[in-house]
Design an enzyme around this catalytic site. Sequence first.
Site, mmCIF file in Angstrom:
data_model
loop_
_atom_site.group_PDB
_atom_site.id
_atom_site.type_symbol
_atom_site.label_atom_id
_atom_site.label_comp_id
_atom_site.label_asym_id
_atom_site.label_seq_id
_atom_site.Cartn_x
_atom_site.Cartn_y
_atom_site.Cartn_z
ATOM 1 N N TYR A 130 -8.370 -7.990 5.992
ATOM 2 C CA TYR A 130 -8.265 -6.549 6.146
ATOM 3 C C TYR A 130 -8.884 -5.887 4.915
ATOM 4 C CZ TYR A 130 -6.908 -1.933 7.271
ATOM 5 O OH TYR A 130 -6.992 -0.601 7.581
ATOM 6 N N ARG A 170 1.572 6.437 15.261
ATOM 7 C CA ARG A 170 1.178 7.708 14.624
ATOM 8 C C ARG A 170 0.237 8.466 15.548
ATOM 9 N NH1 ARG A 170 -2.403 4.847 9.800
ATOM 10 N NH2 ARG A 170 -3.968 3.972 11.194
ATOM 11 N N ARG A 217 0.815 -1.218 0.000
ATOM 12 C CA ARG A 217 0.000 0.000 0.000
ATOM 13 C C ARG A 217 0.843 1.261 0.000
ATOM 14 N NH1 ARG A 217 -5.106 -0.722 3.403
ATOM 15 N NH2 ARG A 217 -4.453 1.148 4.470
ATOM 16 N N ARG A 236 -4.430 -8.021 15.648
ATOM 17 C CA ARG A 236 -3.767 -6.966 16.396
ATOM 18 C C ARG A 236 -4.799 -5.889 16.716
ATOM 19 N NH1 ARG A 236 1.143 -7.535 17.238
ATOM 20 N NH2 ARG A 236 1.484 -5.365 17.779
ATOM 21 N N ASP A 291 -10.837 -2.356 3.309
ATOM 22 C CA ASP A 291 -11.250 -0.970 3.478
ATOM 23 C C ASP A 291 -12.773 -0.895 3.349
ATOM 24 O OD1 ASP A 291 -8.939 0.466 4.039
ATOM 25 O OD2 ASP A 291 -8.313 0.473 1.945
ATOM 26 N N ARG A 329 7.122 7.324 -5.153
ATOM 27 C CA ARG A 329 6.802 8.145 -6.333
ATOM 28 C C ARG A 329 7.995 9.016 -6.672
ATOM 29 N NH1 ARG A 329 1.395 9.757 -3.796
ATOM 30 N NH2 ARG A 329 0.233 7.807 -3.972
ATOM 31 N N GLU A 338 -1.564 6.376 18.633
ATOM 32 C CA GLU A 338 -1.911 4.962 18.421
ATOM 33 C C GLU A 338 -0.777 4.042 18.864
ATOM 34 O OE1 GLU A 338 -3.266 4.120 14.469
ATOM 35 O OE2 GLU A 338 -4.732 5.754 14.506
HETATM 36 P P1 FAD Z 1 -17.219 -3.884 11.543
HETATM 37 O O1 FAD Z 1 -17.264 -2.442 11.255
HETATM 38 O O2 FAD Z 1 -16.176 -4.382 12.476
HETATM 39 O O3 FAD Z 1 -18.645 -4.327 12.087
HETATM 40 C C1 FAD Z 1 -18.883 -5.583 12.689
HETATM 41 C C2 FAD Z 1 -19.885 -5.388 13.806
HETATM 42 O O4 FAD Z 1 -20.256 -6.675 14.321
HETATM 43 C C3 FAD Z 1 -19.310 -4.597 14.976
HETATM 44 O O5 FAD Z 1 -20.075 -3.431 15.199
HETATM 45 C C4 FAD Z 1 -19.391 -5.584 16.144
HETATM 46 O O6 FAD Z 1 -19.720 -4.958 17.369
HETATM 47 C C5 FAD Z 1 -20.507 -6.515 15.697
HETATM 48 N N1 FAD Z 1 -20.449 -7.812 16.358
HETATM 49 C C6 FAD Z 1 -19.375 -8.624 16.469
HETATM 50 N N2 FAD Z 1 -19.695 -9.729 17.189
HETATM 51 C C7 FAD Z 1 -21.011 -9.598 17.532
HETATM 52 C C8 FAD Z 1 -21.906 -10.396 18.300
HETATM 53 N N3 FAD Z 1 -21.521 -11.538 18.883
HETATM 54 N N4 FAD Z 1 -23.186 -9.967 18.457
HETATM 55 C C9 FAD Z 1 -23.592 -8.795 17.912
HETATM 56 N N5 FAD Z 1 -22.768 -7.988 17.181
HETATM 57 C C10 FAD Z 1 -21.497 -8.386 17.013
HETATM 58 N N6 FAD Z 1 -11.262 1.614 5.874
HETATM 59 C C11 FAD Z 1 -11.172 2.596 4.971
HETATM 60 O O7 FAD Z 1 -11.811 2.524 3.911
HETATM 61 N N7 FAD Z 1 -10.418 3.702 5.199
HETATM 62 C C12 FAD Z 1 -9.715 3.866 6.332
HETATM 63 O O8 FAD Z 1 -9.040 4.881 6.510
HETATM 64 C C13 FAD Z 1 -9.764 2.839 7.313
HETATM 65 N N8 FAD Z 1 -9.086 2.958 8.464
HETATM 66 C C14 FAD Z 1 -9.161 1.958 9.390
HETATM 67 C C15 FAD Z 1 -8.456 2.107 10.580
HETATM 68 C C16 FAD Z 1 -8.525 1.124 11.553
HETATM 69 C C17 FAD Z 1 -7.751 1.290 12.842
HETATM 70 C C18 FAD Z 1 -9.314 -0.040 11.323
HETATM 71 C C19 FAD Z 1 -9.373 -1.140 12.357
HETATM 72 C C20 FAD Z 1 -10.016 -0.179 10.150
HETATM 73 C C21 FAD Z 1 -9.943 0.807 9.162
HETATM 74 N N9 FAD Z 1 -10.656 0.709 7.982
HETATM 75 C C22 FAD Z 1 -10.572 1.703 7.051
HETATM 76 C C23 FAD Z 1 -11.461 -0.480 7.681
HETATM 77 C C24 FAD Z 1 -12.941 -0.327 8.048
HETATM 78 O O9 FAD Z 1 -13.064 -0.108 9.440
HETATM 79 C C25 FAD Z 1 -13.671 -1.597 7.650
HETATM 80 O O10 FAD Z 1 -13.539 -1.848 6.284
HETATM 81 C C26 FAD Z 1 -15.188 -1.585 7.941
HETATM 82 O O11 FAD Z 1 -15.513 -0.860 9.078
HETATM 83 C C27 FAD Z 1 -15.616 -3.014 8.115
HETATM 84 O O12 FAD Z 1 -17.008 -3.125 8.243
HETATM 85 P P2 FAD Z 1 -17.610 -4.499 8.724
HETATM 86 O O13 FAD Z 1 -19.086 -4.335 8.716
HETATM 87 O O14 FAD Z 1 -17.021 -5.619 7.980
HETATM 88 O O15 FAD Z 1 -17.053 -4.714 10.227
HETATM 89 N N1 UDP Z 2 4.310 1.737 7.055
HETATM 90 C C1 UDP Z 2 5.582 2.136 7.414
HETATM 91 N N2 UDP Z 2 5.814 3.459 7.698
HETATM 92 C C2 UDP Z 2 4.842 4.382 7.653
HETATM 93 C C3 UDP Z 2 3.541 3.986 7.289
HETATM 94 C C4 UDP Z 2 3.300 2.654 7.008
HETATM 95 O O1 UDP Z 2 6.471 1.314 7.488
HETATM 96 O O2 UDP Z 2 5.114 5.565 7.949
HETATM 97 C C5 UDP Z 2 4.087 0.305 6.739
HETATM 98 C C6 UDP Z 2 3.765 -0.512 7.980
HETATM 99 O O3 UDP Z 2 4.322 -1.797 7.790
HETATM 100 C C7 UDP Z 2 2.245 -0.578 7.961
HETATM 101 C C8 UDP Z 2 1.964 -0.638 6.452
HETATM 102 O O4 UDP Z 2 2.983 0.158 5.864
HETATM 103 O O5 UDP Z 2 1.757 -1.705 8.650
HETATM 104 C C9 UDP Z 2 0.583 -0.131 6.025
HETATM 105 O O6 UDP Z 2 0.424 1.179 6.503
HETATM 106 P P1 UDP Z 2 -0.841 2.079 6.154
HETATM 107 O O7 UDP Z 2 -0.663 3.378 6.878
HETATM 108 O O8 UDP Z 2 -1.029 2.120 4.688
HETATM 109 O O9 UDP Z 2 -2.057 1.230 6.712
HETATM 110 P P2 UDP Z 2 -2.955 1.314 8.002
HETATM 111 O O10 UDP Z 2 -2.057 1.108 9.177
HETATM 112 O O11 UDP Z 2 -3.591 2.682 8.016
HETATM 113 O O12 UDP Z 2 -3.925 0.224 7.798
#
Ligand code: FAD
Ligand code: UDP
Length: 414
Positions: free
Chosen positions: A391, A300, A185, A269, A393, A189, A343
Amino acid sequence: MNEKNNAKSQKYPYLVVVGAGLFGLTVAQQAVEHTGARVEIIDVRNHIGGNAYSYFDESTGIEIHKYGAHLFHTSNKRVWDYVNRFTSFTNYVHRVYATHDGEVYPLPINLGTINQFFHAHYTPEEAKALIASQAGELAGKDPQNLNDKGISLIGRPLYEAFIKNYTAKQWQTDPSELPAGIIKRLPVRFNYNNRYFKDTWEGLPTDGYTAWMQRMIDDPRIHVSLGVDFFDESQPFNKRALAEAGVPVVYTGPVDRYFDYKLGELKWRTVDFKEVRYEESDHFGCPVMNYSDADVPFTRAIEFKNFNPEREEVEGVAGETSGEADFVPGKSVKAGETVVWQEYSRAATREDEPYYPVNTEEDKALYARYAELAAAELNTVFGGRLGTYSYYDMHNVIDMALRAYETQVAPLLK
Ligand code: FAD
Ligand code: UDP
């Protein structure tokens, strides 16, 4: 419909969705739109939206993404059109900076980063030649782990400055034992473009994430029960009762939990967030500051206010004198204050929020065995990041939910 089915349909809706995240909400919305089915959504949390949920901080009006910063981006026209039915998007363009050895650099690594790092004024061709020679130590080898992949992409000096320590903090694993795929990801550039995403469309929901997701399920045929655990047999929408009644279920919780971990646990994680408040209008001057070095313990820091520069800063207080805040959540924020979340990444236990699938070869093999069990549950559709141990988005999850509705859920509703 015979009497038995009739009784069944009075007690239960036609579809139960476990998890009010974007996967569950999209399927529920589609089911109602296409069949008029009554849908019950349950979530163990006390809010909808899953990990994309956000709230407005009471004292500043700043929108906080409770489970970590979420930036919407996609190149998928169908997904873009779909999400625009429920929200407009701001013109936010994601950019990230990194602090290394006392200096701030632009990311992803680009000509600006390279020239600042080497105190040079290389042209794109000169920089390419330099990086190629530095990456040459692994020439002809197909990088099998993150360490080798990093060096072969950007050479050892840049790898050691910006990737090695950050990755070690993020994964607490030696990068030579991590899959190379983690850093695909992060491109390099050879120009000054420091836009983080390459997608056609990006932005943030104008009125916030939660308003967007509420609109998706604003229909009397959709009912949401919060604070309800699918595995709690004292509540009616539990796994056993729904299976006995033959009600179709869309399950978006952890796949290993569904099967009571009988084959073992999939590893995740999690991230701990530490909030710091500053009496300043702007602390970093950007929304995301990565910390590339090992001596800063967090990976970060997110300054949420800077995701929404379009929201006006207003002088005044948060309802302390008049009882009414001077700012309007979603439109304005309090001046002179900002909220930052640092974080800290670590291995998740069952009690923690699962964020990043660890995805070692062992985990992948275990998931494949759970996927077989899941496929045999004919009345249950597994989806989303927890249900498929992936994982994804947000745009991936919405795309998958639209397709899962058509191919797997709709046939169950016939
Ligand atoms: P979730 O949003 O996890 O929903 C699942 C739901 O199921 C939860 O609300 C949970 O409480 C519920 N559940 C679980 N077990 C039970 C149970 N036993 N009974 C009832 N309910 C239950 N995506 C992006 O596009 N851009 C980003 O910048 C981005 N940043 C992210 C940063 C982080 C730190 C994380 C962790 C994810 C990020 N994502 C990002 C990904 C994004 O969060 C997910 O793609 C999306 O939210 C997933 O939706 P989901 O419905 O699959 O799961
Ligand atoms: N990464 C890194 N340095 C940075 C940012 C990201 O080495 O400053 C690496 C790291 O291994 C990380 C991966 O790139 O797990 C993906 O990072 P990104 O920020 O794209 O994803 P996110 O953590 O937001 O899911």
